[in-house]
Design a protein around this motif. Structure first.
Motif, PDB file in Angstrom:
ATOM      1  N   LEU A  19       0.767  -1.179   0.170  1.00  0.00           N
ATOM      2  CA  LEU A  19       0.160  -0.010  -0.101  1.00  0.00           C
ATOM      3  C   LEU A  19       0.818   1.314  -0.033  1.00  0.00           C
ATOM      4  CD1 LEU A  19      -2.639  -1.203   2.627  1.00  0.00           C
ATOM      5  CD2 LEU A  19      -3.198  -1.086   0.087  1.00  0.00           C
ATOM      6  N   ASP A  20       2.044   1.236  -0.583  1.00  0.00           N
ATOM      7  CA  ASP A  20       3.054   2.192  -0.492  1.00  0.00           C
ATOM      8  C   ASP A  20       2.738   3.162  -1.432  1.00  0.00           C
ATOM      9  OD1 ASP A  20       4.658   0.579   0.890  1.00  0.00           O
ATOM     10  OD2 ASP A  20       6.472   0.465  -0.452  1.00  0.00           O
ATOM     11  N   GLY A  21       2.539   4.565  -1.000  1.00  0.00           N
ATOM     12  CA  GLY A  21       2.312   5.592  -1.717  1.00  0.00           C
ATOM     13  C   GLY A  21       3.205   6.122  -2.900  1.00  0.00           C
ATOM     14  N   THR A  22       2.759   7.073  -3.502  1.00  0.00           N
ATOM     15  CA  THR A  22       3.654   7.539  -4.768  1.00  0.00           C
ATOM     16  C   THR A  22       4.120   9.063  -4.496  1.00  0.00           C
ATOM     17  OG1 THR A  22       1.914   7.702  -6.183  1.00  0.00           O
ATOM     18  CG2 THR A  22       3.304   5.759  -6.201  1.00  0.00           C
ATOM     19  N   GLU A  23       2.934   9.790  -3.839  1.00  0.00           N
ATOM     20  CA  GLU A  23       3.073  11.005  -3.897  1.00  0.00           C
ATOM     21  C   GLU A  23       2.847  11.549  -2.433  1.00  0.00           C
ATOM     22  OE1 GLU A  23       2.961  13.228  -6.185  1.00  0.00           O
ATOM     23  OE2 GLU A  23       2.938  11.517  -7.632  1.00  0.00           O
ATOM     24  N   PRO A  24       4.015  12.625  -1.872  1.00  0.00           N
ATOM     25  CA  PRO A  24       4.001  13.078  -0.601  1.00  0.00           C
ATOM     26  C   PRO A  24       2.633  13.676  -0.215  1.00  0.00           C
ATOM     27  CG  PRO A  24       5.247  14.470  -1.907  1.00  0.00           C
ATOM     28  CD  PRO A  24       4.548  13.478  -2.878  1.00  0.00           C
ATOM     29  N   PHE A  25       2.448  13.689   1.128  1.00  0.00           N
ATOM     30  CA  PHE A  25       1.376  14.256   1.730  1.00  0.00           C
ATOM     31  C   PHE A  25       1.815  15.323   2.599  1.00  0.00           C
ATOM     32  CE2 PHE A  25      -1.528  15.076   4.808  1.00  0.00           C
ATOM     33  CZ  PHE A  25      -2.973  15.339   4.220  1.00  0.00           C
ATOM     34  N   THR A  26       1.215  16.328   2.619  1.00  0.00           N
ATOM     35  CA  THR A  26       1.895  17.571   3.408  1.00  0.00           C
ATOM     36  C   THR A  26       0.531  18.138   4.148  1.00  0.00           C
ATOM     37  OG1 THR A  26       3.604  18.185   1.872  1.00  0.00           O
ATOM     38  CG2 THR A  26       2.933  19.859   3.427  1.00  0.00           C
ATOM     39  N   VAL A  27       0.536  18.554   5.258  1.00  0.00           N
ATOM     40  CA  VAL A  27      -0.611  19.102   6.153  1.00  0.00           C
ATOM     41  C   VAL A  27      -0.592  20.641   5.855  1.00  0.00           C
ATOM     42  CG1 VAL A  27      -1.793  19.602   8.182  1.00  0.00           C
ATOM     43  CG2 VAL A  27      -0.479  17.498   7.998  1.00  0.00           C
ATOM     44  N   ASP A  28      -1.516  21.206   5.312  1.00  0.00           N
ATOM     45  CA  ASP A  28      -1.752  22.614   4.862  1.00  0.00           C
ATOM     46  C   ASP A  28      -2.002  23.351   6.227  1.00  0.00           C
ATOM     47  OD1 ASP A  28      -2.096  24.910   2.821  1.00  0.00           O
ATOM     48  OD2 ASP A  28      -3.942  24.794   4.081  1.00  0.00           O
ATOM     49  N   ALA A  29      -1.538  24.576   6.597  1.00  0.00           N
ATOM     50  CA  ALA A  29      -1.821  25.244   7.811  1.00  0.00           C
ATOM     51  C   ALA A  29      -3.214  25.518   7.983  1.00  0.00           C
ATOM     52  CB  ALA A  29      -0.802  26.394   7.935  1.00  0.00           C
ATOM     53  N   ALA A  30      -3.799  26.265   6.790  1.00  0.00           N
ATOM     54  CA  ALA A  30      -5.270  26.779   6.737  1.00  0.00           C
ATOM     55  C   ALA A  30      -6.170  25.564   6.851  1.00  0.00           C
ATOM     56  CB  ALA A  30      -5.415  27.350   5.616  1.00  0.00           C
ATOM     57  N   GLU A  31      -5.722  24.469   6.473  1.00  0.00           N
ATOM     58  CA  GLU A  31      -6.600  23.121   6.510  1.00  0.00           C
ATOM     59  C   GLU A  31      -6.752  22.627   7.901  1.00  0.00           C
ATOM     60  OE1 GLU A  31      -5.764  20.446   3.440  1.00  0.00           O
ATOM     61  OE2 GLU A  31      -6.458  21.528   1.864  1.00  0.00           O
ATOM     62  N   ASN A  32      -5.508  22.598   8.644  1.00  0.00           N
ATOM     63  CA  ASN A  32      -5.315  22.372   9.975  1.00  0.00           C
ATOM     64  C   ASN A  32      -6.197  23.120  10.893  1.00  0.00           C
ATOM     65  OD1 ASN A  32      -3.995  20.378  11.986  1.00  0.00           O
ATOM     66  ND2 ASN A  32      -3.043  22.628  12.546  1.00  0.00           N
ATOM     67  N   ALA A  33      -5.863  24.464  10.557  1.00  0.00           N
ATOM     68  CA  ALA A  33      -6.669  25.361  11.422  1.00  0.00           C
ATOM     69  C   ALA A  33      -8.192  25.216  11.416  1.00  0.00           C
ATOM     70  CB  ALA A  33      -6.345  26.945  11.029  1.00  0.00           C
ATOM     71  N   VAL A  60      -5.106   9.037   2.748  1.00  0.00           N
ATOM     72  CA  VAL A  60      -4.759   9.930   1.506  1.00  0.00           C
ATOM     73  C   VAL A  60      -3.296   9.578   0.631  1.00  0.00           C
ATOM     74  CG1 VAL A  60      -4.636  12.060   0.408  1.00  0.00           C
ATOM     75  CG2 VAL A  60      -6.329  11.812   2.176  1.00  0.00           C
ATOM     76  N   GLY A  61      -2.385   9.502   1.512  1.00  0.00           N
ATOM     77  CA  GLY A  61      -1.190   9.289   0.903  1.00  0.00           C
ATOM     78  C   GLY A  61      -0.690   7.705   0.512  1.00  0.00           C
ATOM     79  N   MET A  62      -1.477   6.678   1.084  1.00  0.00           N
ATOM     80  CA  MET A  62      -1.341   5.395   0.559  1.00  0.00           C
ATOM     81  C   MET A  62      -1.499   5.199  -0.832  1.00  0.00           C
ATOM     82  SD  MET A  62      -4.432   2.748   1.751  1.00  0.00           S
ATOM     83  CE  MET A  62      -6.036   3.328   1.649  1.00  0.00           C
ATOM     84  N   GLY A  63      -1.112   4.132  -1.322  1.00  0.00           N
ATOM     85  CA  GLY A  63      -1.051   3.757  -2.710  1.00  0.00           C
ATOM     86  C   GLY A  63      -2.326   3.332  -3.364  1.00  0.00           C
ATOM     87  N   LYS A  64      -3.342   3.487  -2.660  1.00  0.00           N
ATOM     88  CA  LYS A  64      -4.812   2.999  -3.187  1.00  0.00           C
ATOM     89  C   LYS A  64      -5.764   3.831  -2.478  1.00  0.00           C
ATOM     90  CE  LYS A  64      -4.009  -1.741  -4.154  1.00  0.00           C
ATOM     91  NZ  LYS A  64      -3.930  -1.623  -5.404  1.00  0.00           N
ATOM     92  N   THR A  65      -6.794   4.176  -3.374  1.00  0.00           N
ATOM     93  CA  THR A  65      -7.947   5.041  -2.954  1.00  0.00           C
ATOM     94  C   THR A  65      -8.855   3.830  -2.152  1.00  0.00           C
ATOM     95  OG1 THR A  65      -9.401   4.121  -4.815  1.00  0.00           O
ATOM     96  CG2 THR A  65      -8.060   6.333  -4.838  1.00  0.00           C
ATOM     97  N   VAL A  66      -9.679   4.422  -1.215  1.00  0.00           N
ATOM     98  CA  VAL A  66     -10.698   3.474  -0.523  1.00  0.00           C
ATOM     99  C   VAL A  66     -11.111   2.411  -1.408  1.00  0.00           C
ATOM    100  CG1 VAL A  66     -12.705   3.267   0.921  1.00  0.00           C
ATOM    101  CG2 VAL A  66     -10.900   4.960   1.464  1.00  0.00           C
ATOM    102  N   ALA A  67     -11.850   2.913  -2.675  1.00  0.00           N
ATOM    103  CA  ALA A  67     -12.364   2.006  -3.712  1.00  0.00           C
ATOM    104  C   ALA A  67     -11.257   0.982  -4.117  1.00  0.00           C
ATOM    105  CB  ALA A  67     -12.993   2.818  -4.741  1.00  0.00           C
ATOM    106  N   GLY A  68     -10.083   1.486  -4.371  1.00  0.00           N
ATOM    107  CA  GLY A  68      -9.021   0.860  -4.914  1.00  0.00           C
ATOM    108  C   GLY A  68      -8.928  -0.468  -3.920  1.00  0.00           C
ATOM    109  N   LEU A  69      -8.738  -0.004  -2.546  1.00  0.00           N
ATOM    110  CA  LEU A  69      -8.351  -1.027  -1.442  1.00  0.00           C
ATOM    111  C   LEU A  69      -9.519  -2.044  -1.395  1.00  0.00           C
ATOM    112  CD1 LEU A  69      -6.401  -1.978   0.880  1.00  0.00           C
ATOM    113  CD2 LEU A  69      -7.783  -0.301   2.317  1.00  0.00           C
TER     114      LEU A  69
END
Length: 152
Positions: A19-33, A60-69
């Motif tokens: 389930l390795d992801g391919t794209e990095p995930f970053t927490v956005d400051a505004a979304e966190n707030a 979000v960062g894993m290599g499959k969507t929920v539907a894909g999993l």
């Protein structure tokens, strides 16, 4: 781990699937707030993200969507997967603005009978969140229940 019930077909053999992801995930400051305030707390002043981002970032960062999993388990997401449990172990907090990579695997799919749900598959999978240097900052074990109405 795969169990068999003699009168039912076995579940798909998915243990070990990456389930390795391919794209990095970053927490956005505004979304966190916004997330923090929606739960009645102010964002942390030290730059750490709300702890629920363990689940958001790994899913979000894993290599499959929920539907894909679900599809990997021969299960249609429209049939309603249910979260059984999720447990997390933090090595350190998630930081706002830092890129993270997800690694993980399916650890088991077991077919069971339930008085309430009939036949179901219990999916276990583990996801890890890594910082840019590769260090694991958290590990999450998730269990989902996949009701098998067609086998009841």
């Amino acid at each position: 781990m795969m169990a068999t019930l003699p009168d039912l077909p076995p579940p798909p053999d998915v243990a070990g699937m990456s389930l390795d992801g391919t794209e990095p995930f970053t927490v956005d400051a505004a979304e966190n707030a916004a997330l923090c305030r929606s739960t009645g707390v102010e964002p942390a002043a030290d730059g750490s993200a709300h702890p629920i981002y363990y689940f958001i970032a790994t899913q979000v960062g894993m290599g499959k969507t929920v539907a894909g999993l679900c599809a990997a388990c021969d299960f249609d997401v429209d049939d309603g997967p249910m979260m059984g449990s999720s447990a997390v172990r933090f090595a350190r907090p998630i930081r706002i603005g830092e890129p993270y990579r997800v690694s993980g695997e399916i650890t088991g799919l077991v077919r069971k009978r339930s008085r309430k749900l009939g036949v179901m598959d219990v999916l276990d999978y583990r996801l890890r969140l890594h910082d840019a240097a590769g260090a694991v900052i958290l590990e999450a074990d998730n269990i989902w229940v996949l009701p098998r109405k067609e086998l009841a």
